[in-house]
Design a protein around this motif. Structure first.
Motif, PDB file in Angstrom:
ATOM      1  N   TYR A  32       0.824  -1.200   0.000  1.00 18.38           N
ATOM      2  CA  TYR A  32       0.000   0.000   0.000  1.00 18.38           C
ATOM      3  C   TYR A  32       0.865   1.260   0.000  1.00 18.38           C
ATOM      4  CZ  TYR A  32      -3.789   3.172   1.334  1.00 18.38           C
ATOM      5  OH  TYR A  32      -4.718   4.195   1.376  1.00 18.38           O
ATOM      6  N   GLY A  33       1.971   1.239   0.748  1.00 21.58           N
ATOM      7  CA  GLY A  33       2.861   2.396   0.766  1.00 21.58           C
ATOM      8  C   GLY A  33       3.428   2.694  -0.604  1.00 21.58           C
ATOM      9  N   ALA A  34       3.807   1.651  -1.340  1.00 20.31           N
ATOM     10  CA  ALA A  34       4.324   1.858  -2.691  1.00 20.31           C
ATOM     11  C   ALA A  34       3.233   2.373  -3.631  1.00 20.31           C
ATOM     12  CB  ALA A  34       4.906   0.552  -3.227  1.00 20.31           C
TER      13      ALA A  34
ATOM     14  N   PRO B  42       7.793  -9.944  -1.843  1.00 20.83           N
ATOM     15  CA  PRO B  42       6.443 -10.529  -1.937  1.00 20.83           C
ATOM     16  C   PRO B  42       5.354  -9.465  -1.976  1.00 20.83           C
ATOM     17  CG  PRO B  42       7.321 -10.763   0.288  1.00 20.83           C
ATOM     18  CD  PRO B  42       8.446 -10.266  -0.556  1.00 20.83           C
ATOM     19  N   SER B  43       5.707  -8.232  -1.624  1.00 21.98           N
ATOM     20  CA  SER B  43       4.724  -7.148  -1.641  1.00 21.98           C
ATOM     21  C   SER B  43       4.333  -6.738  -3.054  1.00 21.98           C
ATOM     22  CB  SER B  43       5.262  -5.927  -0.885  1.00 21.98           C
ATOM     23  OG  SER B  43       5.470  -6.219   0.476  1.00 21.98           O
ATOM     24  N   VAL B  44       5.169  -7.085  -4.043  1.00 23.22           N
ATOM     25  CA  VAL B  44       4.855  -6.714  -5.431  1.00 23.22           C
ATOM     26  C   VAL B  44       3.563  -7.386  -5.877  1.00 23.22           C
ATOM     27  CG1 VAL B  44       5.601  -6.877  -7.830  1.00 23.22           C
ATOM     28  CG2 VAL B  44       7.250  -6.257  -6.055  1.00 23.22           C
ATOM     29  N   ALA B  45       3.433  -8.671  -5.621  1.00 23.91           N
ATOM     30  CA  ALA B  45       2.212  -9.390  -6.007  1.00 23.91           C
ATOM     31  C   ALA B  45       0.999  -8.839  -5.280  1.00 23.91           C
ATOM     32  CB  ALA B  45       2.372 -10.879  -5.710  1.00 23.91           C
ATOM     33  N   ALA B  46       1.172  -8.524  -4.001  1.00 26.38           N
ATOM     34  CA  ALA B  46       0.063  -7.941  -3.238  1.00 26.38           C
ATOM     35  C   ALA B  46      -0.337  -6.591  -3.811  1.00 26.38           C
ATOM     36  CB  ALA B  46       0.462  -7.802  -1.767  1.00 26.38           C
ATOM     37  N   ALA B  47       0.661  -5.770  -4.178  1.00 23.84           N
ATOM     38  CA  ALA B  47       0.380  -4.450  -4.734  1.00 23.84           C
ATOM     39  C   ALA B  47      -0.344  -4.553  -6.075  1.00 23.84           C
ATOM     40  CB  ALA B  47       1.679  -3.665  -4.892  1.00 23.84           C
ATOM     41  N   LEU B  48       0.059  -5.503  -6.914  1.00 22.37           N
ATOM     42  CA  LEU B  48      -0.606  -5.688  -8.208  1.00 22.37           C
ATOM     43  C   LEU B  48      -2.074  -6.070  -8.014  1.00 22.37           C
ATOM     44  CD1 LEU B  48       2.208  -7.620 -10.109  1.00 22.37           C
ATOM     45  CD2 LEU B  48       1.403  -5.289 -10.582  1.00 22.37           C
TER      46      LEU B  48
END
Length: 472
Positions: free
Chosen positions: A289-291, A365-371
């Motif tokens: 979410y921050g990104a 792993p946050s990349v997949a969550a962000a997408l």
């Protein structure tokens, strides 16, 4: 330059002439560029601080920026109130009233900012304690804040002049000196942080001093430009007495500016609550979410720029007695925002993974969550952008408290209600669906306010009465 209202034609900066869409976009573009520059300035300075001084210093500036945003909300309110009133006067070719409002706004906000800066310097330590600033970042945040507060009065007056100039149809002058200040701020940060050349090494205070120096030079240069070019919206001679505002102008600025500033506080408060709910889902979701916030900040910029441009244009049309074009301005602004925001989303989506990896790292792993979050929530900016544009029209007519009600209902009652109702079924995705529902609700309520509430005749009568009652 004559001090009397122009009798032979519209004033320079008049926005009531020519094709609506073209005039609107040409006027909004400098503000959009300025918004992008401000965000880039903050992002680049954050990189300097983080890379040169570490995470503790970066956390210190983040805590300090919370306080500065609260002060900005107040300036924004008074600035928008001045923009609207100056726009009305400009549309009516009434230079004197425009200058009176500028003087009153500078006097009022200048005095408030001096008091706030003094209190900020004296009590910054206590405020940071109230914010529960982590001990490792506390001392650096204190050093940073005490210097930044020095620049606050200058930054406040600069912002007020810039917003007033936009009310008079001049968006180019504020942009020139925002570019100057931004370039200086970015360049001076590493010099003063590390002590390059003859400059002393000031650490995190150096970042703050870079802002002070850049803001001061930009302010002096803008004032010099205004008087060298003899721009119509300047105070000279006996007009400088208008810096001590009469109650009539002060009452207007307070009655309009405070609720306009409250809108910013409602939006920021909802953002704080959202971050708290996101943090409950763990580090991966919080980082994602921050990104996304870094990216979404740019997606929302067309609406902010076009909404401000619509407000100034409508205010000038009210002053000129050309309310027949108001609905067309609102329509042109809404369509322009849909096109610009839609194009930005369309350009982002094919490249969202590499963009997110810039912030999170390719292996995070946050990349997949962000997408996943982006697929659900990015469309929020389409309906909410139209809301912001229509707010610009309503603001020009003095319809303020209805906007507060819309924002509070959508961002608190609907968003939180939907979150708690949907969470047992959808889990964390309830956050993003509540985000979308809130945005659609805000648009629906704004359309209801725009088309159904009997505000036009009532507010127009008040505006005309107020205009006739203010002596030139």
């Amino acid at each position: 330059m004559s001090d009397a209202p122009t009798a032979t034609g519209p004033l320079r900066g008049n926005l009531t002439q020519g094709p609506l869409t073209r005039t609107l976009l040409v006027f909004a573009l400098p503000q959009l560029i300025g918004n992008v520059l401000q965000s880039l300035n903050g992002s680049i300075n954050a990189i300097w601080v983080g890379q040169l001084l570490g995470d503790e210093a970066l956390a210190a500036t983040a805590n300090s920026n919370i306080l500065m945003f609260l002060l900005f909300a107040l300036v924004f309110g008074f600035g928008m109130a001045a923009t609207v009133r100056i726009g009305q006067a400009w549309g009516a070719n009434d230079v004197i009233t425009a200058r009176r409002i500028l003087g009153a706004a500078l006097g009022l906000t200048g005095a408030i900012s001096l008091v706030m800066a003094t209190l900020g310097i004296l009590f910054a330590d206590k405020v940071l304690d109230l914010l529960a600033t982590p001990g490792a970042a506390h001392d650096q945040a204190l050093a940073y804040l005490r210097v930044v507060f020095i620049a606050n009065p200058i930054a406040t007056i600069t912002t007020m002049i810039a917003m007033s100039l936009r009310g008079a149809g001049d968006a180019a002058t504020p942009l020139r000196f925002m570019i100057l200040a931004t370039v200086l701020d970015v360049a001076l940060n590493p010099v003063l942080i590390l002590g390059l050349g003859p400059a002393p090494a000031l650490g995190i205070a150096g970042s703050a001093w870079a802002t002070v120096i850049a803001t001061s030079i930009g302010f002096v240069a803008m004032i010099g430009w205004i008087y060298a070019k003899d721009l119509p919206l300047r105070l000279r001679g006996a007009e400088l007495a208008w810096l001590c505002p009469r109650w009539q102008e002060t009452q207007y600025l307070l009655s309009r500016g405070l609720p306009m500033g409250a809108q910013m506080l409602i939006i920021s408060g909802a953002g704080v609550i959202m971050i708290g709910l996101v943090n409950r889902e763990g580090l991966v979701t919080a980082a994602a979410y921050g990104a996304l916030l870094q990216i979404w900040n740019y997606i929302g910029m067309p609406a902010m720029a076009i909404g401000a441009a619509v407000s100034a244009m409508v205010a000038q049309h009210i002053g000129a007695g050309r309310e027949d074009r108001v609905d067309a301005i609102s329509r042109a602004g809404s369509l322009a925002n849909l096109a610009m925001t839609g194009l930005m989303i369309a350009a982002l989506v094919p490249f969202d993974r590499p963009v997110l990896e810039l912030f999170l790292g390719a292996s995070s792993p946050s990349v997949a969550a962000a997408l996943h979050i982006q697929d659900l929530a990015i469309w929020t900016y389409l309906p909410f952008g139209i809301t912001i544009v229509l707010f610009g029209t309503l603001r020009a007519y003095g319809v303020i408290y209805a906007q507060l009600a819309v924002l509070f209902t959508a961002m608190y009652a609907v968003r939180l209600g939907a979150y708690y109702l949907l969470y047992p079924v959808l889990g964390p995705d309830a956050l993003w669906y509540s985000f979308l529902l809130s945005s659609v609700t805000s648009l629906a309520l704004t359309l209801l306010t725009y088309f159904k509430l009997p505000w036009r005749k009532r507010m127009l009568a008040r505006i005309i009465s107020a205009r006739e009652g203010v002596p030139a």
